[in-house]
Design an enzyme around this catalytic site. Sequence first.
Site, short mmCIF file in Angstrom:
data_model
loop_
_atom_site.label_atom_id
_atom_site.label_comp_id
_atom_site.label_asym_id
_atom_site.label_seq_id
_atom_site.Cartn_x
_atom_site.Cartn_y
_atom_site.Cartn_z
N HIS A 116 21.38 -54.46 -30.67
CA HIS A 116 20.69 -55.61 -30.08
C HIS A 116 19.36 -55.08 -29.87
CE1 HIS A 116 19.35 -58.73 -27.51
NE2 HIS A 116 18.90 -57.97 -26.59
N HIS A 135 15.23 -56.54 -30.75
CA HIS A 135 14.08 -56.53 -30.11
C HIS A 135 12.56 -55.50 -30.58
CE1 HIS A 135 15.04 -58.41 -26.21
NE2 HIS A 135 16.07 -57.83 -26.19
N GLU A 166 14.66 -63.81 -25.78
CA GLU A 166 16.26 -63.69 -26.00
C GLU A 166 16.73 -64.57 -27.13
OE1 GLU A 166 17.69 -60.73 -25.86
OE2 GLU A 166 16.92 -59.62 -23.96
N1 H2B Z 1 18.57 -55.37 -19.13
C1 H2B Z 1 18.86 -54.67 -20.37
N2 H2B Z 1 19.16 -53.37 -20.50
N3 H2B Z 1 18.48 -55.53 -21.50
C2 H2B Z 1 18.08 -56.91 -21.54
O1 H2B Z 1 17.63 -57.33 -22.72
C3 H2B Z 1 17.89 -57.46 -20.34
C4 H2B Z 1 18.45 -56.72 -19.09
N4 H2B Z 1 17.36 -58.50 -20.27
N5 H2B Z 1 18.52 -57.31 -17.91
C5 H2B Z 1 17.23 -59.09 -18.91
C6 H2B Z 1 17.83 -58.94 -17.82
C7 H2B Z 1 16.74 -60.68 -19.34
O2 H2B Z 1 17.90 -61.42 -19.61
C8 H2B Z 1 16.10 -61.30 -18.04
C9 H2B Z 1 14.68 -60.69 -17.36
O3 H2B Z 1 16.97 -61.44 -16.82
FE FE Z 2 17.67 -58.35 -25.06
#
Ligand code: H2B
Ligand code: FE
Length: 308
Positions: free
Chosen positions: A169, A174, A214
């Site tokens: 992922h 990303h 996301e």
């Molecule tokens: N933690 C990690 N390790 N990767 C992410 O992509 C992620 C996260 N996204 N914590 C965050 C939460 C996102 O869903 C929002 C900011 O809550």
């Molecule tokens: Fe993510």
Amino acid sequence: EEIWIPKHVSDLDKCGHVVVKYEPTEDPKHPGFGDKDYISRRAELNAIARDWKFGDSMPDIQYLPEEHETWRIAYSKLKELRPSHTCAEYCKNIKQMEDIGLITADKIPSLQAIDKYLRAKTGFQLRPCGGLLSARDFLASLAFRVFQTTLYLRHHSKPNHCPEPDLIHEILGHTPMFADPVVAEFSQEVGLLSIGASDEQIERLATLYWFIIEFGLCEENGKLKAIGAGLISAFGELQHAISDTPEHAPFDPYKTAIQKYEDSDYQPLYFVAKSMSDAMEKLRKYALDFDRSAINVYNPFSQTISQL
Ligand code: H2B
Ligand code: FE
């Protein structure tokens, strides 16, 4: 009471709090649930993330043959959907990374090389983390153009799906997007708004981030395309998102920030941006209405945040 805030990029050493949610040790629906070898490998990699400190180079992990194989399967399947399902920014940036041999099918890319590439492109840098982070910690790192990346891979029995963030992922979803200047700017601005914010504001910013970075879509020549990393790295949901099944609404930060989201199944609703630049413009207008006691300013030379 006072909210502690990271002021220098090295303060992110204190922003690695993991939310235990969809882990193979806790969640019977996790494909790795009950697999002792998988659970201990995940713990081994998370220990590397826990011990890592600012200034260390990204770990050079010897991934196992079965981990490279999981990567190969996921990568190849997703590549089929790329031209028809993902946005132009993604196609362009991942192709550049492939053209220089940074991303290939046969092995998991080097995290050191990806880190170096992103630093040169947009100033984004990587640091390892041990799972799903609290929204406050995750967003704070974006304020410094730091992307916290997990090191473990999804379970080999389900190469096309993972209920938590995993390395596939992060790298496939990303990193090509963080190589885009507008995505990098958008992410940092959400991050800067989160510094010193109330819990309720963090929730809104996390929701905004969720629905763009996301699970966001955009429209290109009348067709829906994915911008969000959660879609780009998930074979099933990527097809679902641009089909007629879910609802689609125009991206509007005022509405998007308070929309309830689904984090254990496909989204019933996606937001569609006109483009990443349009999303950026709308975010900036929204930011003007955001209640703040201080304006957070990032200095890239000292890698510090000051409050005006
Ligand atoms: N933690 C990690 N390790 N990767 C992410 O992509 C992620 C996260 N996204 N914590 C965050 C939460 C996102 O869903 C929002 C900011 O809550
Ligand atoms: Fe993510």
